[in-house]
Scaffold this active site. Structure first.
Site, PDB file in Angstrom:
ATOM      1  N   ASP A   1      -4.597 -33.640 -15.854  1.00 62.62           N
ATOM      2  CA  ASP A   1      -4.223 -32.556 -15.255  1.00 62.62           C
ATOM      3  C   ASP A   1      -5.131 -32.206 -14.067  1.00 62.62           C
ATOM      4  OD1 ASP A   1      -6.466 -31.947 -17.195  1.00 62.62           O
ATOM      5  OD2 ASP A   1      -6.145 -29.778 -16.442  1.00 62.62           O
TER       6      ASP A   1
ATOM      7  N   ASP B   1      -5.719 -37.787 -21.217  1.00 63.34           N
ATOM      8  CA  ASP B   1      -7.018 -36.978 -20.899  1.00 63.34           C
ATOM      9  C   ASP B   1      -7.165 -36.002 -21.881  1.00 63.34           C
ATOM     10  OD1 ASP B   1      -9.078 -35.762 -19.589  1.00 63.34           O
ATOM     11  OD2 ASP B   1      -7.921 -34.389 -18.807  1.00 63.34           O
TER      12      ASP B   1
END
Length: 414
Positions: free
Chosen positions: A311, A118
């Site tokens: 996250d 990500d």
């Protein structure tokens, strides 16, 4: 409550890490299940069949040989050292701020050939700053005010960067009909005005004619009563550790490093070029990230694992789908930490290559122990059955080899 806190959950993950066994551990358990009765039967055969079929064969001597065979064949070295090797590997990783939820995930890291990241909060700091204000038909101050009114109820880092830049108190009681449109932006009413703040998708879905930004960064477009009023450019910094992380992964033999992000193509490509990523997919919704991961999975074997690193709460589905999901434990959401298989406590992506290195080292030690134990035992078994080896050699082949294997297993902690 402490029991529901992130710290409590992480402690629980560490305490229960040993409950998820690696395939090698499961194999040894199954091997011992069949191996033990087999060698007992062979030991009985060595002890009692020769005296029945060989002339002048001493029952006492062959029972002694059978006992030697039985002592040597004890699988203690394997049963003790292999779980201990994985436990030592997990312990070393935890010392380095890498929490691995089970030895199965540690072993899976050996086969990783693709790492998918990500962007925000993972490769970048997730700390956004307003770098440009481009008003249309209004002042810069008014554009920032409109954006701050829309973003005041949001906890998103981009929203916080705008409200911090505005640096005035927003009367939330006067903000009406707050609507957060997933992956698009926010819509509110304020003193009779309808304010939109979001990305290009929001402008298009509301049929608003707008001027696309040319700057690199995350862009928040603002419209009031269906009239385009400008945009705000917000930039995020790359983590100092990210460049090293990608380089180290390549050195560990990772074939492909990919980035999935909901950010626009221009920002995504800029980050990818700076970090030297192999592929980048931008403008993705959370469910589209899962779809892209499924595409990456196509045509892969069990020896070609995919890691996803994220996250946020939006990353939880992708973390759960990946062969090994890795979450940031510092800035990461509780949902991401729960869904992940490995948690990086200091949010440094370079720790991924460290974890892979620990996995490779642990695997070498495991197979060293298997080779040492089986080789020594096989030799002494043959010598014992042939009457060459004594009980002292048998004890060494059992207890001595077990101690050697355990000491070797403890090297995984260094």
């Amino acid at each position: 409550m402490f029991g529901e806190s992130t710290v409590s959950k992480i402690l629980d993950l560490v305490e229960n890490a040993s409950s998820k066994k690696a395939p090698t551990e499961n194999f040894i358990s199954k091997f011992s299940k069949y191996y033990t009765p087999a060698v007992v039967a062979i030991a009985l055969a060595v002890a009692f069949i020769p005296p029945l079929v060989l002339p002048d064969a001493s029952l006492r001597e062959w029972v002694y040989r059978g006992l030697i065979f039985l002592v040597v064949s004890c699988p203690c070295a394997l049963v003790l050292s292999i779980p201990l090797s994985f436990f030592s590997g997990i312990g070393l990783a935890s010392k380095k701020g890498i929490l691995i939820k089970g030895s199965n995930y540690l072993e899976s890291l050996r086969y990783v050939d693709t790492v998918v990241f990500d962007k925000t909060g993972t490769l970048t700091k997730g700390v956004f700053k307003v770098t440009k204000v481009y008003p249309v038909g209004i002042s810069e101050e008014k554009l920032i005010e409109y954006a701050a009114l829309a973003e005041a109820n949001s906890n998103h880092p981009i929203a916080k960067s705008i409200t911090n830049f505005y640096n005035k108190k927003v009367d939330l009681d006067k903000v009406e009909n707050y609507e957060e449109i997933a992956a698009h932006g926010i819509k509110i009413n304020y003193f009779g005005e309808t304010i939109l703040a979001g990305n290009e998708k929001l402008m298009k879905s509301e049929n608003i004619s707008y001027t696309p930004a040319t700057e690199v960064g995350t862009v928040v477009y603002v419209a009031v009563d269906s009239e385009f009023r400008g945009y705000i450019v917000i930039s995020d910094e790359i983590k100092e550790d990210s460049v090293k992380a990608i380089k180290d992964l390549k050195n560990e033999g990772i074939k492909q490093v990919v980035m999935l992000t909901g950010d626009n193509e221009k920002v995504a490509n800029n980050i990818a070029s700076k970090l030297g990523l192999d592929k980048v997919y931008s403008n993705l919704l959370p469910d589209e990230k899962v779809e892209k991961l499924e595409e990456i999975f196509k045509g892969r074997t069990d020896k070609e694992k995919v890691v996803f690193v994220g996250d946020g709460i939006n990353d939880a589905p992708v973390l759960a789908r990946a062969d090994v999901g890795i979450a940031m434990g510092g800035l990461g959401s509780d949902a991401a930490i729960e869904a992940a298989d490995i948690v990086l406590m200091n949010d440094e992506p370079s720790k991924i290559s460290v974890a892979i290195g620990i996995a490779n080292k642990t695997n070498k030690i495991v197979w060293q122990n298997i080779a040492i134990a089986l080789t020594v035992k096989a030799i002494v078994m043959v010598l014992g059955a042939g009457g060459v080896a004594t009980m002292w050699e048998a004890i060494f082949a059992d207890v001595g080899v077990a101690l050697i294997a355990v000491l070797n297993a403890m090297r995984a902690m260094k």
